[in-house]
Motif scaffolding. Structure first.
Motif, PDB file in Angstrom:
ATOM      1  N   SER A  77       0.405  -1.361  -0.362  1.00 22.05           N
ATOM      2  CA  SER A  77       0.333  -0.416  -0.121  1.00 22.05           C
ATOM      3  C   SER A  77       1.206   1.175  -0.280  1.00 22.05           C
ATOM      4  N   PHE A  78       2.036   1.686   0.131  1.00 22.39           N
ATOM      5  CA  PHE A  78       2.809   2.434   0.882  1.00 22.39           C
ATOM      6  C   PHE A  78       3.015   2.828  -1.085  1.00 22.39           C
ATOM      7  N   ARG A  79       3.379   4.006  -1.378  1.00 21.43           N
ATOM      8  CA  ARG A  79       3.699   4.907  -2.958  1.00 21.43           C
ATOM      9  C   ARG A  79       4.400   5.727  -1.747  1.00 21.43           C
ATOM     10  N   GLU A  80       5.884   6.035  -2.163  1.00 19.44           N
ATOM     11  CA  GLU A  80       6.668   7.028  -1.977  1.00 19.44           C
ATOM     12  C   GLU A  80       6.581   8.735  -2.827  1.00 19.44           C
ATOM     13  N   PHE A  81       6.774   9.560  -1.673  1.00 16.79           N
ATOM     14  CA  PHE A  81       6.793  10.759  -1.810  1.00 16.79           C
ATOM     15  C   PHE A  81       8.415  11.192  -2.138  1.00 16.79           C
ATOM     16  N   ASP A  82       9.064  11.775  -3.648  1.00 18.53           N
ATOM     17  CA  ASP A  82       9.761  12.612  -3.458  1.00 18.53           C
ATOM     18  C   ASP A  82      11.192  11.656  -3.492  1.00 18.53           C
ATOM     19  N   GLU A 136       2.542   7.906   1.481  1.00 15.98           N
ATOM     20  CA  GLU A 136       1.243   7.629   1.641  1.00 15.98           C
ATOM     21  C   GLU A 136       0.879   6.469   1.560  1.00 15.98           C
ATOM     22  N   CYS A 137       0.368   5.515   2.149  1.00 17.58           N
ATOM     23  CA  CYS A 137       0.065   4.130   2.743  1.00 17.58           C
ATOM     24  C   CYS A 137      -1.510   3.759   3.212  1.00 17.58           C
ATOM     25  N   THR A 138      -1.803   2.317   3.792  1.00 22.50           N
ATOM     26  CA  THR A 138      -2.651   2.342   4.909  1.00 22.50           C
ATOM     27  C   THR A 138      -2.177   1.099   5.864  1.00 22.50           C
ATOM     28  N   ILE A 139      -2.563   1.721   6.747  1.00 23.68           N
ATOM     29  CA  ILE A 139      -2.799   1.239   8.133  1.00 23.68           C
ATOM     30  C   ILE A 139      -4.076   0.177   8.423  1.00 23.68           C
ATOM     31  N   ARG A 140      -3.658  -0.887   8.542  1.00 27.77           N
ATOM     32  CA  ARG A 140      -4.999  -1.765   8.265  1.00 27.77           C
ATOM     33  C   ARG A 140      -6.664  -1.200   7.804  1.00 27.77           C
ATOM     34  N   SER A 141      -6.756  -0.546   6.832  1.00 26.15           N
ATOM     35  CA  SER A 141      -7.105  -0.100   5.648  1.00 26.15           C
ATOM     36  C   SER A 141      -7.473   1.382   6.328  1.00 26.15           C
ATOM     37  N   GLU A 142      -7.041   2.385   6.592  1.00 26.36           N
ATOM     38  CA  GLU A 142      -6.849   3.243   7.387  1.00 26.36           C
ATOM     39  C   GLU A 142      -5.885   4.325   6.515  1.00 26.36           C
ATOM     40  N   LYS A 143      -6.688   5.215   5.846  1.00 30.03           N
ATOM     41  CA  LYS A 143      -5.702   5.634   4.741  1.00 30.03           C
ATOM     42  C   LYS A 143      -4.700   7.137   5.533  1.00 30.03           C
ATOM     43  N   CYS A 144      -3.586   6.781   5.232  1.00 28.92           N
ATOM     44  CA  CYS A 144      -2.731   8.529   5.888  1.00 28.92           C
ATOM     45  C   CYS A 144      -1.363   8.365   5.335  1.00 28.92           C
ATOM     46  N   VAL A 145      -0.678   9.992   5.486  1.00 28.92           N
ATOM     47  CA  VAL A 145       0.606  10.140   5.181  1.00 28.92           C
ATOM     48  C   VAL A 145       1.110   9.694   6.039  1.00 28.92           C
ATOM     49  N   ILE A 146       3.275   8.505   6.041  1.00 22.06           N
ATOM     50  CA  ILE A 146       3.773   8.709   7.106  1.00 22.06           C
ATOM     51  C   ILE A 146       5.129   9.011   6.451  1.00 22.06           C
ATOM     52  N   GLY A 147       6.252   9.070   7.227  1.00 18.35           N
ATOM     53  CA  GLY A 147       7.053   9.316   7.015  1.00 18.35           C
ATOM     54  C   GLY A 147       7.678   8.719   8.207  1.00 18.35           C
TER      55      GLY A 147
END
Length: 290
Positions: A82-87, A122-133
């Motif tokens: 689910s992880f899509r990396e930025f920059d 950007e990813c999902t954690i147990r189907s909950e969408k969020c931005v992660i760093g």
């Protein structure tokens, strides 16, 4: 005098002289792979690396949470694929022409596979969408330079625009001295992006891992709506010796630990690594429901 001393030492050696075969025999210990076992720096017990990895790199004897890479953190946190990396390809310059800074960075890029000390996306954690760093201490102790500050700022701006919560895993030695005043500017820039995200009524969860110090603690790491820490991690601004030298007082033994920070209201909760994914998903779901 040295000759006499040598003779004394020689006469005290009671063992036999090694044979030629023994002299040339390879050191068996040297042939054992260095990464076969892990010696815990806290309890000093040895754990087989395979066992440590299965336990999410947490010592099974004392619960020591060893440092992990950004890739490992994302793998155990985000839903699979689910992880899509930025920059991804953003590279830092050498704004003050610091000696060998470019060479040092090139070496670290080859060694770690990273372009700089933070990975955002950007990813999902147990189907909950969020931005992660996720900050990675293998890269210049995850110090915050121009690229780190820019990537974190862009992550918050993307989250604000798309009305998404943000989760930041912090681990840093602070501002990157090799970039001079440019590194210090990142404190204000990241804090400004966090403020706009907050003004939009969006959730920011800061997860402090070992260590979170310096300018990172003094900026975006401490601005979370909810601040979580892994057990026993180091959290602070200046070092213990600097503070003790300034205030002329002895600090408590547990000073700057996650538990000390929880007791004094600096963090909201402590979560073990094995429970972190579930904890984050639960908070994201509660916020979404509100």
């Amino acid at each position: 005098m040295l000759e006499d001393l040598f003779n004394v030492v020689k006469t005290r050696w009671s063992g036999p002289e090694p044979s030629e075969g023994e002299k040339k025999a390879p050191d068996k210990a040297a042939s054992i792979p260095k990464d076969l076992a892990f010696k815990c720096p806290r309890c000093l017990k040895v754990v087989m690396t395979d066992e440590l990895v299965k336990n999410l790199k947490v010592c099974p004897h004392c619960g020591y949470h060893s440092r992990i890479s950004a890739e490992e953190r994302i793998t155990i946190t985000a839903d699979k694929n689910s992880f899509r990396e930025f920059d991804r390809d953003m590279l830092s310059k050498n704004p003050i022409d610091f000696p060998d800074y470019d060479l040092k960075q090139e070496e670290l890029r080859k060694k770690t596979g990273l372009k700089d000390a933070v990975v955002t996306g950007e990813c999902t954690i147990r189907s909950e969408k969020c931005v992660i760093g996720v900050m990675d201490s293998r890269y210049m102790m995850a110090s915050m330079g121009s690229v780190v500050g820019e990537k974190i700022t862009r992550a918050f701006e993307y989250a604000t625009e798309n009305r998404l919560p943000v989760i930041m895993f912090t681990a840093s030695g602070g501002a990157r001295m090799q970039e001079g005043i440019v590194s210090l500017m990142q404190m204000a820039k990241t804090s400004g992006a966090v403020a706009k995200h907050s003004d939009a009524g969006l959730l920011y969860i800061s997860v402090m891992t070992d260590p979170t110090t310096g300018g990172v603690t003094a900026s975006f790491a401490s601005l979370g709506d909810i601040i979580i820490a892994e057990p026993k991690v180091l959290i602070g601004f200046a070092g213990r010796r600097v503070i003790e030298g300034t205030i002329k007082q002895k600090l408590p033994d547990d000073f700057q630990t996650a538990e000390f920070m929880l007791e004094h209201g600096f963090v909201d909760m402590i979560a073990e690594r094995k429970n972190m994914r579930r904890t984050l998903a639960h908070i994201l779901k509660l916020h979404k429901g509100g």
